[in-house]
Design a protein around this motif. Structure first.
Motif, PDB file in Angstrom:
ATOM      1  N   UNK A 154      41.391  68.005  31.699  1.00 30.70           N
ATOM      2  CA  UNK A 154      40.349  68.471  32.619  1.00 30.70           C
ATOM      3  C   UNK A 154      39.855  67.313  33.478  1.00 30.70           C
ATOM      4  N   UNK A 155      39.614  66.159  32.866  1.00 31.81           N
ATOM      5  CA  UNK A 155      39.165  64.987  33.633  1.00 31.81           C
ATOM      6  C   UNK A 155      40.260  64.484  34.567  1.00 31.81           C
ATOM      7  N   UNK A 156      41.513  64.534  34.100  1.00 31.02           N
ATOM      8  CA  UNK A 156      42.633  64.132  34.953  1.00 31.02           C
ATOM      9  C   UNK A 156      42.715  65.029  36.186  1.00 31.02           C
ATOM     10  N   UNK A 157      42.542  66.325  35.992  1.00 31.72           N
ATOM     11  CA  UNK A 157      42.605  67.261  37.118  1.00 31.72           C
ATOM     12  C   UNK A 157      41.468  67.027  38.102  1.00 31.72           C
ATOM     13  N   UNK A 158      40.290  66.739  37.602  1.00 30.89           N
ATOM     14  CA  UNK A 158      39.156  66.456  38.490  1.00 30.89           C
ATOM     15  C   UNK A 158      39.415  65.191  39.301  1.00 30.89           C
ATOM     16  N   UNK A 159      40.031  64.184  38.671  1.00 32.43           N
ATOM     17  CA  UNK A 159      40.362  62.958  39.396  1.00 32.43           C
ATOM     18  C   UNK A 159      41.410  63.230  40.472  1.00 32.43           C
ATOM     19  N   UNK A 160      42.421  64.021  40.131  1.00 27.82           N
ATOM     20  CA  UNK A 160      43.461  64.369  41.107  1.00 27.82           C
ATOM     21  C   UNK A 160      42.854  65.128  42.281  1.00 27.82           C
ATOM     22  N   UNK A 161      41.951  66.057  41.992  1.00 26.17           N
ATOM     23  CA  UNK A 161      41.311  66.834  43.063  1.00 26.17           C
ATOM     24  C   UNK A 161      40.525  65.921  43.992  1.00 26.17           C
ATOM     25  N   UNK A 162      39.814  64.940  43.431  1.00 28.41           N
ATOM     26  CA  UNK A 162      39.025  64.017  44.248  1.00 28.41           C
ATOM     27  C   UNK A 162      39.915  63.146  45.129  1.00 28.41           C
ATOM     28  N   UNK A 163      41.049  62.716  44.583  1.00 25.93           N
ATOM     29  CA  UNK A 163      41.907  61.768  45.291  1.00 25.93           C
ATOM     30  C   UNK A 163      42.847  62.463  46.275  1.00 25.93           C
ATOM     31  N   UNK A 164      43.484  63.547  45.824  1.00 19.68           N
ATOM     32  CA  UNK A 164      44.577  64.130  46.606  1.00 19.68           C
ATOM     33  C   UNK A 164      44.185  65.339  47.439  1.00 19.68           C
ATOM     34  N   UNK A 165      43.134  66.068  47.051  1.00 21.59           N
ATOM     35  CA  UNK A 165      42.844  67.333  47.716  1.00 21.59           C
ATOM     36  C   UNK A 165      41.523  67.348  48.485  1.00 21.59           C
TER      37      UNK A 165
END
Length: 303
Positions: free
Chosen positions: A83-94
């Protein structure tokens, strides 16, 4: 008849896992109209985090004394990590591309998928990692029909997660905010809903479900591999499209259908081509029923 019932059990087990992965695709699409092609890597990351945690606990003897506590503890930690990994990806990539063209966001999703997959390869190696085998023995036998304890566990956890998600989306304030943001981001912002926070939460929930599927797949098949997220991710995407992309109930139904078709095709036709059927179904649905069997983005069921 016994063989048919056994295949139904196997199909429900596999289909439930596809449904968990498909929910991540459909939730993200429902709220920001994005096909998150990095979602399969959250599934793979969950499988690896599960094997790391369970192997650590097994090495220190905790798996022998408290196996179920270790399993559910590892499951919760794995879901939290992804869940934390996905939130980080969303902040960086999307998030930086929130108002960019869809092609730009699509390329970012593909790039993030490659980045995460290669990150797993570099940190965990190219060889399979074996899961502890404490949960793979035994089951319930009814003549020629076998319902293994692992299958019972997978079905029980899958049902619990699906019911929990349904309650979260349709019976809580967070779920109401998610559905409002999916329906109209501007109007939801005007009534005080933080759309950026809701979008991050949606990514986190979808990744947590995929992580749960990853650790259960690892337990079921006994090992994980750095590129294990690609094929199940494509099948889960096909399940989301089959059910109606953006439709939560449709993703659940689509996952079960894909799992059942794959298992029955392998059992009655040929196991060598079991992966082909998900693509055949995907092409057929896009051609004959592009909105899926339950409709695309239905207001009262989408997220």
């Amino acid at each position: 008849m016994e063989f048919f019932i056994q295949q139904v059990i196997n199909g429900l087990t596999l289909g439930g896992l596809y449904a968990l992965i498909a929910l991540g695709y459909t939730m993200v699409y429902g709220i920001i109209q994005l096909i998150n092609f990095a979602h399969g890597e959250f599934f793979a990351a969950g499988g690896y985090m599960g094997v790391i945690l369970l192997s650590f606990l097994a090495a220190h003897g905790y798996m022998e004394t408290h196996p179920w506590f270790c399993l559910f503890g590892a499951l919760l930690l794995t879901m939290g990590y992804c869940a934390m990994l996905a939130m980080a990806v969303e902040k960086v990539a999307y998030k930086p591309l929130r108002y960019a063209s869809r092609l730009s966001v699509l390329l970012s999703a593909l790039g993030m998928s490659i980045f995460l997959q290669n990150g797993l390869m570099l940190t965990q190696g190219v060889y399979d990692k074996a899961y502890p085998t404490e949960f793979t023995h035994g089951g319930l036998d009814f003549g020629l029909i076998t319902f293994s304890y692992m299958q019972i566990l997978i079905v029980a956890v899958t049902i619990a997660l699906l019911l929990g998600l349904n309650a979260l989306v349709f019976r809580t304030r967070i779920g109401t905010a998610m559905r409002a943001t999916a329906q109209d981001k501007v109007m939801s912002s005007l009534v005080g809903i933080n759309s950026n926070r809701i979008i991050s939460t949606t990514f986190a929930i979808g990744a947590a479900l995929a992580a749960a599927a990853g650790i259960m797949i690892g337990l079921y098949y006994g090992s994980v591999r750095y590129d294990m997220g690609f094929v199940p991710g494509i099948k889960a995407f096909a399940a989301a499209v089959l059910g109606g992309i953006g439709n939560i109930t449709g993703a659940m139904v689509g996952g079960l259908i894909i799992g059942m078709v794959e298992i029955f095709a392998a059992g009655y036709l040929s196991s060598e081509y079991k992966d082909v059927w998900a693509f055949i179904i995907l092409i057929a649905v896009l051609y004959f029923m592009p909105t899926g069997i339950m409709g695309e983005n239905v207001d009262d069921t989408r997220v």
